[in-house]
Design a protein around this motif. Structure first.
Motif, PDB file in Angstrom:
ATOM      1  N   SER A 299      -8.335  26.217  41.343  1.00 34.10           N
ATOM      2  CA  SER A 299      -9.477  25.520  41.934  1.00 34.10           C
ATOM      3  C   SER A 299     -10.641  25.543  40.947  1.00 34.10           C
ATOM      4  O   SER A 299     -10.726  26.439  40.094  1.00 34.10           O
ATOM      5  N   VAL A 300     -11.552  24.574  41.078  1.00 26.29           N
ATOM      6  CA  VAL A 300     -12.707  24.548  40.179  1.00 26.29           C
ATOM      7  C   VAL A 300     -13.649  25.723  40.425  1.00 26.29           C
ATOM      8  O   VAL A 300     -14.485  26.036  39.571  1.00 26.29           O
ATOM      9  N   VAL A 301     -13.532  26.383  41.546  1.00 27.20           N
ATOM     10  CA  VAL A 301     -14.388  27.545  41.791  1.00 27.20           C
ATOM     11  C   VAL A 301     -13.864  28.791  41.092  1.00 27.20           C
ATOM     12  O   VAL A 301     -14.548  29.816  41.041  1.00 27.20           O
ATOM     13  N   ASP A 302     -12.649  28.710  40.538  1.00 24.29           N
ATOM     14  CA  ASP A 302     -12.110  29.821  39.749  1.00 24.29           C
ATOM     15  C   ASP A 302     -12.701  29.744  38.344  1.00 24.29           C
ATOM     16  O   ASP A 302     -12.472  28.779  37.621  1.00 24.29           O
ATOM     17  N   ARG A 303     -13.451  30.751  37.960  1.00 22.24           N
ATOM     18  CA  ARG A 303     -14.102  30.730  36.655  1.00 22.24           C
ATOM     19  C   ARG A 303     -13.106  31.025  35.536  1.00 22.24           C
ATOM     20  O   ARG A 303     -12.193  31.836  35.697  1.00 22.24           O
ATOM     21  N   LEU A 304     -13.334  30.363  34.391  1.00 19.67           N
ATOM     22  CA  LEU A 304     -12.495  30.567  33.217  1.00 19.67           C
ATOM     23  C   LEU A 304     -13.377  30.479  31.977  1.00 19.67           C
ATOM     24  O   LEU A 304     -14.028  29.459  31.745  1.00 19.67           O
ATOM     25  N   TYR A 305     -13.396  31.546  31.192  1.00 19.22           N
ATOM     26  CA  TYR A 305     -14.158  31.532  29.944  1.00 19.22           C
ATOM     27  C   TYR A 305     -13.348  30.831  28.869  1.00 19.22           C
ATOM     28  O   TYR A 305     -12.219  31.212  28.560  1.00 19.22           O
ATOM     29  N   ARG A 306     -13.933  29.781  28.254  1.00 16.95           N
ATOM     30  CA  ARG A 306     -13.201  28.959  27.283  1.00 16.95           C
ATOM     31  C   ARG A 306     -13.805  29.037  25.880  1.00 16.95           C
ATOM     32  O   ARG A 306     -13.467  28.238  25.015  1.00 16.95           O
ATOM     33  N   GLY A 307     -14.689  29.971  25.659  1.00 12.72           N
ATOM     34  CA  GLY A 307     -15.361  30.063  24.378  1.00 12.72           C
ATOM     35  C   GLY A 307     -14.674  30.995  23.399  1.00 12.72           C
ATOM     36  O   GLY A 307     -13.593  31.523  23.659  1.00 12.72           O
ATOM     37  N   ASP A 313     -21.879  43.184  21.538  1.00 11.88           N
ATOM     38  CA  ASP A 313     -23.309  42.950  21.285  1.00 11.88           C
ATOM     39  C   ASP A 313     -23.644  41.457  21.350  1.00 11.88           C
ATOM     40  O   ASP A 313     -24.702  41.077  21.861  1.00 11.88           O
ATOM     41  N   GLU A 314     -22.774  40.605  20.830  1.00  8.85           N
ATOM     42  CA  GLU A 314     -23.032  39.158  20.860  1.00  8.85           C
ATOM     43  C   GLU A 314     -22.984  38.616  22.282  1.00  8.85           C
ATOM     44  O   GLU A 314     -23.822  37.791  22.682  1.00  8.85           O
ATOM     45  N   PHE A 315     -22.012  39.075  23.055  1.00  5.93           N
ATOM     46  CA  PHE A 315     -21.957  38.663  24.460  1.00  5.93           C
ATOM     47  C   PHE A 315     -23.170  39.188  25.226  1.00  5.93           C
ATOM     48  O   PHE A 315     -23.730  38.503  26.076  1.00  5.93           O
ATOM     49  N   GLU A 316     -23.559  40.409  24.915  1.00  5.41           N
ATOM     50  CA  GLU A 316     -24.710  41.008  25.597  1.00  5.41           C
ATOM     51  C   GLU A 316     -25.984  40.228  25.299  1.00  5.41           C
ATOM     52  O   GLU A 316     -26.823  40.016  26.181  1.00  5.41           O
ATOM     53  N   GLU A 317     -26.151  39.774  24.071  1.00  7.82           N
ATOM     54  CA  GLU A 317     -27.327  38.973  23.717  1.00  7.82           C
ATOM     55  C   GLU A 317     -27.364  37.672  24.524  1.00  7.82           C
ATOM     56  O   GLU A 317     -28.421  37.272  25.022  1.00  7.82           O
ATOM     57  N   GLY A 353     -22.019  35.831  42.122  1.00 12.94           N
ATOM     58  CA  GLY A 353     -20.776  36.303  41.526  1.00 12.94           C
ATOM     59  C   GLY A 353     -20.866  36.337  40.008  1.00 12.94           C
ATOM     60  O   GLY A 353     -20.356  37.264  39.364  1.00 12.94           O
ATOM     61  N   PHE A 354     -21.520  35.334  39.435  1.00 11.03           N
ATOM     62  CA  PHE A 354     -21.700  35.324  37.983  1.00 11.03           C
ATOM     63  C   PHE A 354     -22.580  36.476  37.530  1.00 11.03           C
ATOM     64  O   PHE A 354     -22.250  37.183  36.566  1.00 11.03           O
ATOM     65  N   PHE A 355     -23.687  36.685  38.211  1.00  9.81           N
ATOM     66  CA  PHE A 355     -24.602  37.735  37.770  1.00  9.81           C
ATOM     67  C   PHE A 355     -24.013  39.130  37.948  1.00  9.81           C
ATOM     68  O   PHE A 355     -24.370  40.053  37.212  1.00  9.81           O
ATOM     69  N   ARG A 356     -23.094  39.284  38.882  1.00  7.48           N
ATOM     70  CA  ARG A 356     -22.393  40.570  38.970  1.00  7.48           C
ATOM     71  C   ARG A 356     -21.532  40.796  37.737  1.00  7.48           C
ATOM     72  O   ARG A 356     -21.386  41.935  37.275  1.00  7.48           O
ATOM     73  N   ARG A 366     -16.019  44.219  29.904  1.00  6.85           N
ATOM     74  CA  ARG A 366     -14.774  44.110  30.664  1.00  6.85           C
ATOM     75  C   ARG A 366     -14.393  42.648  30.914  1.00  6.85           C
ATOM     76  O   ARG A 366     -13.231  42.262  30.789  1.00  6.85           O
ATOM     77  N   GLN A 367     -15.390  41.843  31.260  1.00  8.07           N
ATOM     78  CA  GLN A 367     -15.130  40.457  31.651  1.00  8.07           C
ATOM     79  C   GLN A 367     -14.861  39.538  30.464  1.00  8.07           C
ATOM     80  O   GLN A 367     -14.015  38.648  30.548  1.00  8.07           O
ATOM     81  N   PHE A 368     -15.585  39.740  29.350  1.00  5.72           N
ATOM     82  CA  PHE A 368     -15.531  38.773  28.256  1.00  5.72           C
ATOM     83  C   PHE A 368     -14.903  39.303  26.965  1.00  5.72           C
ATOM     84  O   PHE A 368     -14.263  38.547  26.246  1.00  5.72           O
ATOM     85  N   VAL A 369     -15.102  40.571  26.666  1.00  5.06           N
ATOM     86  CA  VAL A 369     -14.554  41.112  25.419  1.00  5.06           C
ATOM     87  C   VAL A 369     -13.095  41.497  25.599  1.00  5.06           C
ATOM     88  O   VAL A 369     -12.219  41.055  24.838  1.00  5.06           O
ATOM     89  N   ASN A 370     -12.803  42.289  26.606  1.00  2.00           N
ATOM     90  CA  ASN A 370     -11.453  42.816  26.781  1.00  2.00           C
ATOM     91  C   ASN A 370     -10.435  41.741  27.149  1.00  2.00           C
ATOM     92  O   ASN A 370      -9.259  41.843  26.780  1.00  2.00           O
ATOM     93  N   SER A 371     -10.875  40.716  27.872  1.00  7.44           N
ATOM     94  CA  SER A 371      -9.920  39.707  28.351  1.00  7.44           C
ATOM     95  C   SER A 371      -9.951  38.410  27.547  1.00  7.44           C
ATOM     96  O   SER A 371      -9.280  37.445  27.906  1.00  7.44           O
TER      97      SER A 371
END
Length: 378
Positions: A299-307, A313-317, A353-356, A366-371
């Protein structure tokens, strides 16, 4: 000056040249190489500054109050034109009351887009407006405009106003994070059949800023350069864009194919991606929106990081830029009183949900680096 381009871009161009026989090359009509735009000389600083000021002060996008307009045309003919990338235009008149009294402007309109042109998806087509240049728009809300995209209501049911309002919200949310983004002006449009004078619909709509004005406000220019890879682009800008697309749950874009993305080049020859067209996102959650099966989401409500994969540190910035505007984003959402309570609540829960997911450095890692799954482009 050395121009930094991805190996994929150069290789594809060189392969195309090598594969063509010399005789065929001599007979082929001259086609402008998209790379030439990257090397064109730049105007003087004073010229760039004048263009920046003019673009920044366009009357249409100077205010945020909803604009009221009436658009009269042969909508029976306009809505029958469902060919993607068609150039057919129809005469029309747009009447705007921006506090100075009614202002009539003769324009030409046509259908645009791809997905929403399919009759099974939308009854009413997205519209492009071609405006007259010069004195005919002087003193009107459209002064300085030449061509505009008009996001329409898709179907006549009142609930479709919610989807228009939520797409408008996506533009405003990205404006909060970066000025290198498309501006949008919310409007209330009455569509009138020019022959019968009958009102067809009265619904919310969105005027979207012209891409060249986006570039001018940044002191840059648009370059049509497909087959771009992540390494070709300014990294912080790309990170911010990808996190935004993740925030709103949008996967309907491609840098490589220049689909719903424009590339801005600055004087230093750097390239910056600027996204637009967010109606297929999870935040909008339109009933016609379905993800591409290749994305692997249901579904379009399922988020997917495509970058691209980045360091913690870069994600944190990138995440910090969004956390800094969290309160303003929710205030904007709450201010949109014409959003029905159920739609406002759904949008609020989706943003929360995004801000969590970016609440702490640990959750970002956990959300962006590890996966993250490494890829050169998308």
């Amino acid at each position: 000056m050395r121009i930094r381009l991805g190996a994929t871009v150069i290789a594809s161009l060189m392969m195309g040249i090598a594969a063509a026989p010399q005789a065929q090359l001599a007979k082929a009509p001259a086609r402008k190489n998209p790379l030439l735009k990257l090397t064109e000389p730049w105007p003087e600083d004073a010229v760039l500054q004048a263009a920046r000021v003019a673009a920044d002060s366009r009357p249409l996008f100077r205010d945020v109050e909803p604009l009221t307009f009436t658009l009269a045309a042969d909508f029976n003919a306009v809505n029958k034109e469902r060919r993607p990338n068609n150039k057919r235009l129809f005469p029309a008149t747009i009447t705007v009351n921006d506090g100075k009294g009614p202002q009539d402007v003769a324009v030409k309109i046509g259908s645009r887009g791809h997905f929403r042109l399919m009759p099974r998806n939308c009854d009413f087509v997205p519209i492009r407006l071609e405006l007259p240049r010069g004195r005919e728009t002087a003193g009107t809300i459209f002064e300085g405009q030449t061509s505009l995209k008009l996001g329409t209501h898709c179907r006549g049911d009142r609930e479709y106003d919610n989807y228009t309002l939520r797409e408008y919200l996506t533009y405003r949310l990205f404006n909060m994070v970066t000025p290198l983004s498309f501006r949008a002006r919310l409007a209330r449009g009455m569509y009138v059949d020019a022959k019968t004078k009958k009102t067809i619909a009265n619904r919310y709509a969105i005027f979207v800023e012209h891409e060249h004005d986006v570039a001018r406000r940044f002191g840059g220019r648009i370059v049509e350069l497909p087959r771009i890879v992540f390494a070709d682009l300014d990294a912080p800008t790309l990170n911010r864009m990808m996190l935004f697309e993740y925030m709103i749950g949008n996967t309907d874009f491609s840098i490589y194919a220049l689909h719903n993305v424009r590339i801005v080049q600055d004087r230093a020859r750097k390239l910056y991606p600027v996204p637009y067209d967010f109606d297929l996102s999870g935040l909008v959650h339109a009933p016609y929106a379905v993800p591409d099966p290749r994305m692997g989401i249901r579904s379009v409500v399922d988020r997917l990081y495509r970058g691209p994969c980045r360091t913690a540190d870069e994600f944190e910035e990138a995440a910090q830029a969004f956390r800094a505007k969290r309160a303003d984003m929710f205030t904007l959402l709450e201010s949109m009183r014409d959003l029905e309570p159920l739609a406002r609540g759904e949008a609020k829960n989706y943003l929360e949900g995004f801000f969590r997911s970016i609440e702490r450095p640990e959750s970002v890692k956990r959300q962006f680096v590890n996966s993250c799954k490494a890829q050169p482009t998308m």
